[in-house]
Write a protein that holds these residues in place. Structure first.
Motif, PDB file in Angstrom:
ATOM      1  N   HIS A 172      59.759  38.255   0.673  1.00 37.46           N
ATOM      2  CA  HIS A 172      59.974  37.044  -0.025  1.00 37.46           C
ATOM      3  C   HIS A 172      60.243  35.728   0.726  1.00 37.46           C
ATOM      4  CE1 HIS A 172      60.503  39.929  -3.549  1.00 37.46           C
ATOM      5  NE2 HIS A 172      59.346  40.047  -3.237  1.00 37.46           N
ATOM      6  N   THR A 173      59.571  34.615   0.721  1.00 38.71           N
ATOM      7  CA  THR A 173      59.841  33.585   1.439  1.00 38.71           C
ATOM      8  C   THR A 173      60.355  32.413   0.889  1.00 38.71           C
ATOM      9  OG1 THR A 173      58.524  34.515   3.256  1.00 38.71           O
ATOM     10  CG2 THR A 173      58.926  32.004   3.435  1.00 38.71           C
ATOM     11  N   ASN A 174      61.598  31.867   1.087  1.00 40.51           N
ATOM     12  CA  ASN A 174      62.325  30.975   0.154  1.00 40.51           C
ATOM     13  C   ASN A 174      62.222  29.502   1.224  1.00 40.51           C
ATOM     14  OD1 ASN A 174      63.974  32.380  -2.109  1.00 40.51           O
ATOM     15  ND2 ASN A 174      63.847  33.698  -0.433  1.00 40.51           N
ATOM     16  N   VAL A 175      61.830  28.591   0.401  1.00 40.27           N
ATOM     17  CA  VAL A 175      61.686  27.228   1.201  1.00 40.27           C
ATOM     18  C   VAL A 175      62.326  26.126   0.390  1.00 40.27           C
ATOM     19  CG1 VAL A 175      59.379  26.874   0.423  1.00 40.27           C
ATOM     20  CG2 VAL A 175      59.997  25.712   2.453  1.00 40.27           C
ATOM     21  N   TYR A 204      54.080  47.565  -9.034  1.00 40.03           N
ATOM     22  CA  TYR A 204      54.911  48.074  -8.235  1.00 40.03           C
ATOM     23  C   TYR A 204      55.728  47.016  -7.622  1.00 40.03           C
ATOM     24  CZ  TYR A 204      52.355  52.325  -8.458  1.00 40.03           C
ATOM     25  OH  TYR A 204      51.723  53.566  -8.963  1.00 40.03           O
ATOM     26  N   GLU A 205      56.386  46.170  -8.287  1.00 43.94           N
ATOM     27  CA  GLU A 205      57.204  45.043  -7.904  1.00 43.94           C
ATOM     28  C   GLU A 205      56.543  44.011  -7.179  1.00 43.94           C
ATOM     29  OE1 GLU A 205      60.759  45.135  -8.234  1.00 43.94           O
ATOM     30  OE2 GLU A 205      60.510  46.396  -9.811  1.00 43.94           O
ATOM     31  N   ALA A 206      55.289  43.967  -6.511  1.00 49.87           N
ATOM     32  CA  ALA A 206      54.481  43.101  -5.730  1.00 49.87           C
ATOM     33  C   ALA A 206      53.678  41.963  -6.785  1.00 49.87           C
ATOM     34  CB  ALA A 206      53.627  43.650  -4.784  1.00 49.87           C
ATOM     35  N   PRO A 207      53.763  40.729  -6.384  1.00 50.78           N
ATOM     36  CA  PRO A 207      53.170  39.963  -7.045  1.00 50.78           C
ATOM     37  C   PRO A 207      51.540  39.725  -6.904  1.00 50.78           C
ATOM     38  CG  PRO A 207      54.338  38.676  -5.266  1.00 50.78           C
ATOM     39  CD  PRO A 207      54.342  40.224  -5.192  1.00 50.78           C
ATOM     40  N   VAL A 208      50.933  39.668  -7.901  1.00 49.52           N
ATOM     41  CA  VAL A 208      49.379  39.668  -7.897  1.00 49.52           C
ATOM     42  C   VAL A 208      48.568  38.463  -8.217  1.00 49.52           C
ATOM     43  CG1 VAL A 208      47.277  41.055  -8.346  1.00 49.52           C
ATOM     44  CG2 VAL A 208      49.530  42.252  -7.882  1.00 49.52           C
ATOM     45  N   TYR A 209      49.393  37.891  -9.343  1.00 43.25           N
ATOM     46  CA  TYR A 209      48.676  36.761  -9.983  1.00 43.25           C
ATOM     47  C   TYR A 209      49.126  35.519  -9.741  1.00 43.25           C
ATOM     48  CZ  TYR A 209      47.164  40.795 -12.695  1.00 43.25           C
ATOM     49  OH  TYR A 209      46.553  41.989 -13.151  1.00 43.25           O
ATOM     50  N   ILE A 210      48.189  34.538  -9.397  1.00 43.66           N
ATOM     51  CA  ILE A 210      48.466  33.206  -8.961  1.00 43.66           C
ATOM     52  C   ILE A 210      49.173  32.343 -10.089  1.00 43.66           C
ATOM     53  CG2 ILE A 210      47.431  31.081  -7.926  1.00 43.66           C
ATOM     54  CD1 ILE A 210      45.187  32.990  -6.779  1.00 43.66           C
ATOM     55  N   ALA A 211      50.234  32.308 -10.327  1.00 44.07           N
ATOM     56  CA  ALA A 211      51.063  31.500 -11.176  1.00 44.07           C
ATOM     57  C   ALA A 211      52.565  31.079 -10.750  1.00 44.07           C
ATOM     58  CB  ALA A 211      51.024  32.228 -12.681  1.00 44.07           C
ATOM     59  N   TRP A 212      53.222  30.433 -11.431  1.00 50.95           N
ATOM     60  CA  TRP A 212      54.717  30.199 -11.029  1.00 50.95           C
ATOM     61  C   TRP A 212      55.682  30.225 -12.164  1.00 50.95           C
ATOM     62  CZ3 TRP A 212      57.773  25.788 -11.993  1.00 50.95           C
ATOM     63  CH2 TRP A 212      57.323  24.928 -12.939  1.00 50.95           C
ATOM     64  N   SER A 213      56.984  30.439 -11.900  1.00 49.99           N
ATOM     65  CA  SER A 213      57.738  30.687 -12.956  1.00 49.99           C
ATOM     66  C   SER A 213      59.286  30.640 -12.581  1.00 49.99           C
ATOM     67  CB  SER A 213      57.485  32.070 -13.900  1.00 49.99           C
ATOM     68  OG  SER A 213      58.477  32.074 -14.883  1.00 49.99           O
ATOM     69  N   GLY A 214      60.014  30.552 -13.621  1.00 43.71           N
ATOM     70  CA  GLY A 214      61.445  31.005 -13.128  1.00 43.71           C
ATOM     71  C   GLY A 214      61.868  32.374 -12.810  1.00 43.71           C
ATOM     72  N   VAL A 272      54.969  32.653  -7.231  1.00 42.96           N
ATOM     73  CA  VAL A 272      55.924  31.759  -6.774  1.00 42.96           C
ATOM     74  C   VAL A 272      57.207  31.722  -7.895  1.00 42.96           C
ATOM     75  CG1 VAL A 272      56.522  29.451  -6.357  1.00 42.96           C
ATOM     76  CG2 VAL A 272      54.327  30.303  -5.437  1.00 42.96           C
ATOM     77  N   ARG A 273      58.301  31.775  -7.513  1.00 44.10           N
ATOM     78  CA  ARG A 273      59.225  31.799  -8.399  1.00 44.10           C
ATOM     79  C   ARG A 273      60.442  30.871  -8.149  1.00 44.10           C
ATOM     80  NH1 ARG A 273      64.228  34.894  -9.609  1.00 44.10           N
ATOM     81  NH2 ARG A 273      64.293  35.550  -7.485  1.00 44.10           N
ATOM     82  N   ILE A 274      61.132  30.195  -8.988  1.00 38.60           N
ATOM     83  CA  ILE A 274      62.124  29.202  -8.837  1.00 38.60           C
ATOM     84  C   ILE A 274      63.377  29.915  -9.359  1.00 38.60           C
ATOM     85  CG2 ILE A 274      62.977  26.778  -9.404  1.00 38.60           C
ATOM     86  CD1 ILE A 274      60.095  26.940  -8.440  1.00 38.60           C
ATOM     87  N   PRO A 275      64.184  30.750  -8.301  1.00 36.04           N
ATOM     88  CA  PRO A 275      65.382  31.103  -8.671  1.00 36.04           C
ATOM     89  C   PRO A 275      65.967  30.444  -9.596  1.00 36.04           C
ATOM     90  CG  PRO A 275      64.854  31.587  -6.310  1.00 36.04           C
ATOM     91  CD  PRO A 275      63.935  30.521  -6.999  1.00 36.04           C
ATOM     92  N   ARG A 276      66.896  31.288 -10.683  1.00 38.86           N
ATOM     93  CA  ARG A 276      67.651  30.421 -11.685  1.00 38.86           C
ATOM     94  C   ARG A 276      69.113  31.009 -11.802  1.00 38.86           C
ATOM     95  NH1 ARG A 276      63.990  29.827 -16.875  1.00 38.86           N
ATOM     96  NH2 ARG A 276      65.595  28.209 -17.323  1.00 38.86           N
ATOM     97  N   HIS A 277      69.547  31.558 -10.631  1.00 45.50           N
ATOM     98  CA  HIS A 277      71.102  32.186 -10.760  1.00 45.50           C
ATOM     99  C   HIS A 277      72.191  31.139 -11.037  1.00 45.50           C
ATOM    100  CE1 HIS A 277      68.759  34.804  -8.099  1.00 45.50           C
ATOM    101  NE2 HIS A 277      69.171  35.803  -8.784  1.00 45.50           N
ATOM    102  N   LEU A 294      70.822  25.158  -3.183  1.00 42.63           N
ATOM    103  CA  LEU A 294      69.955  26.404  -3.344  1.00 42.63           C
ATOM    104  C   LEU A 294      68.889  26.348  -4.122  1.00 42.63           C
ATOM    105  CD1 LEU A 294      72.951  28.759  -4.373  1.00 42.63           C
ATOM    106  CD2 LEU A 294      72.239  28.535  -2.222  1.00 42.63           C
ATOM    107  N   LYS A 295      68.559  24.974  -4.443  1.00 43.18           N
ATOM    108  CA  LYS A 295      67.082  24.876  -5.215  1.00 43.18           C
ATOM    109  C   LYS A 295      66.136  25.294  -4.030  1.00 43.18           C
ATOM    110  CE  LYS A 295      66.966  24.152  -8.676  1.00 43.18           C
ATOM    111  NZ  LYS A 295      66.430  25.313  -9.646  1.00 43.18           N
ATOM    112  N   ARG A 296      65.068  26.046  -4.344  1.00 47.65           N
ATOM    113  CA  ARG A 296      64.122  26.382  -3.598  1.00 47.65           C
ATOM    114  C   ARG A 296      62.920  27.069  -4.395  1.00 47.65           C
ATOM    115  NH1 ARG A 296      68.164  30.183  -3.909  1.00 47.65           N
ATOM    116  NH2 ARG A 296      67.488  32.411  -4.167  1.00 47.65           N
ATOM    117  N   LEU A 297      61.917  27.400  -3.549  1.00 45.42           N
ATOM    118  CA  LEU A 297      60.682  28.078  -4.039  1.00 45.42           C
ATOM    119  C   LEU A 297      60.408  29.250  -3.336  1.00 45.42           C
ATOM    120  CD1 LEU A 297      57.864  25.354  -4.066  1.00 45.42           C
ATOM    121  CD2 LEU A 297      59.437  25.946  -5.912  1.00 45.42           C
TER     122      LEU A 297
END
Length: 482
Positions: free
Chosen positions: A278-281, A336-346, A353-358, A367-370
């Protein structure tokens, strides 16, 4: 903003030679990365290493012998050490050895080799600046397996091909000496079920104390049989890719010390989770995280949304770089925990693509990142970070808004439900991903010369053919009685 090696260890050429002398360094390991991501090295005697060689490079490389570099008729290359990457390798105790990462140049002052992955990463950093930002920050989450033993037989194809994995943590273990964990039941188990805590502790210590790479967390991952993760603190793009390659180097060598073997293969175990990277940017300007906007949904700025839109738009082509092996696509399947579908979310981990919301608020703006969840550790980190950056900046240029986030579990949606939501799917295999890259490569042009893309496609199709012409052992189970 807190970075890793950029602020922890930094050396001038003079300081490197001073350390060589005062610490009794006998050998210098000159390390570099090939186009496919494999680490290479050549070793020189420290007493022959000169300041001129540090400045001008060493004529030590036949580029035609490194996969993806040069042809045999024009192959003289020069390795130029980067003094900032100096590190003492701790497992060489008899003859003290230090390493230097190198940039790769043509001989005769003909400039940088266009296919040098580290050069592409540095080129991407310049592209960030020319696009109006100061820098980008990258934090990879590299997963890997540590097995007790691995056996395979692939060199006698007419006899049949097979492999076997041994691990005292695995449910198929015959040793009876451990507390085995089931398939997909390996997340955060305590000791003694987690047998690799001392191993990971030693890796973290070496990465920090010897290589200046800060690791803020390590743990057992979801899969059985020794799946691990050690998190690298975020850093500038090239530094982070350097750290990822050094991380792999350390993990493999420490595993050998423990009498084990580590692999970055994405999916070595069937019916269990694979290993991701997983690559955070994030993008930064004037010491501010440009992805943060306190007033926006999930505190993600419009620039961050456009960057996300660029990743989604080019995600199928990106897979040829971020998931570059045929084995990568055994990981990219639902369930199996791996993403397959082209979408984004929190917090929805079924999106790519996820926007971590801890945390939230200005105090955590840094810490705001994709988080791009598709890449796996078989990839070349220099190329992954550079290509994801190119896709995101293309999204900013084109104002590619990603649309509404998907909050539902996409794995549970039907095909028609996904179609109504406009949710696409990643390539099913490497050949499909290479086709996508071939037809959608213009966004990479500011960073990747055409010859690099063409060579990556050529090497990928070679691997695809290697698998396509060989029957799979499971096919005998399915079809032998037809």
């Amino acid at each position: 903003m807190s970075h890793g090696k950029a602020l922890e260890l930094s050396y001038s050429a003079d300081e490197v030679f001073s350390r060589i002398q005062h610490e009794g360094i006998k050998f210098i390991d000159l390390q570099f990365t090939g186009l496919t991501g494999r680490f290479h090295h050549t070793t020189i005697s420290a007493n022959t290493f000169t300041p001129e060689q540090m400045r001008d490079g060493l004529p030590k490389l036949d580029g035609s012998s490194i996969v993806g570099f040069t042809s045999i008729d024009d192959s003289d290359l020069v390795l130029k050490p980067d003094p900032n990457t100096f590190a003492v390798i701790p497992w060489y105790t008899a003859n003290k050895t230090a390493r230097l990462l190198c940039d790769v140049y043509w001989g005769e002052d003909r400039g940088r080799l266009s296919r040098d992955p580290r050069g592409l990463a540095q080129r991407a950093e310049e592209y960030v600046k020319s696009s109006g930002f100061d820098y980008s920050a990258w934090g990879p989450e590299v997963e890997f397996f540590v097995f007790d033993k691995i056996h395979w037989d692939v060199l006698t194809p007419y006899k049949g091909q097979s492999y076997s994995i041994e691990s005292e943590e695995a449910p198929w273990s015959q040793s009876g000496s451990g507390y085995p964990m089931g398939l997909q039941e390996g997340y955060y188990p305590s000791t003694p079920s987690d047998t690799l805590t001392p191993f990971r502790n030693e890796c973290v210590n070496i990465l920090s104390e010897n290589f200046g790479i800060l690791c803020d967390n390590h743990h057992h991952e979801v899969a059985t049989a020794g799946q691990c993760e050690i998190d690298i603190r975020y850093d500038y793009l090239t530094n982070s890719a350097d750290a990822t390659q050094s991380y792999k180097f350390v993990i493999r060598n420490v595993a050998k010390k423990y009498g084990k073997v580590a692999t970055m293969m994405p999916k070595p175990i069937s019916m269990d989770s694979g290993s991701g990277m997983h690559t955070n940017v994030s993008l930064w300007k004037d010491k501010k995280n440009i992805f943060f906007d306190e007033e926006a949904e999930m505190e993600l700025s419009q620039v961050g949304r456009y960057f996300c839109g660029g990743i989604l738009e080019h995600s199928r082509a990106l897979c040829a770089i971020s998931n570059p092996t045929t084995n990568s696509y055994h990981r990219l399947v639902p369930g199996y925990e791996a993403p397959v579908y082209i979408a984004w979310s929190g917090s929805n981990r079924s999106a790519i693509v996820r926007i971590p919301r801890h945390f939230k608020g200005v105090g955590y703006a840094r810490l705001k990142r994709l988080e791009f969840r598709a890449p796996d550790p078989s990839s070349n980190p220099y190329l992954v970070f550079a290509s994801v950056l190119a896709a995101g900046l293309d999204g900013i240029t084109k104002k590619s808004d990603p649309g509404d986030q998907v909050q539902e579990d996409i794995f549970k949606m039907t095909r028609s439900e996904r179609a109504k939501r406009g949710i696409g799917v990643l390539p099913a295999n490497l050949g499909e991903a290479l086709d996508e890259l071939e037809s959608d490569k213009e966004f990479l042009a500011p960073v990747f010369p055409d010859d690099v893309i063409d060579r990556l496609i050529e090497l990928g199709r070679r691997d695809q053919r290697e698998i396509a012409i060989r029957p799979h052992p499971h096919e005998f189970y399915l079809y032998f009685d037809v």
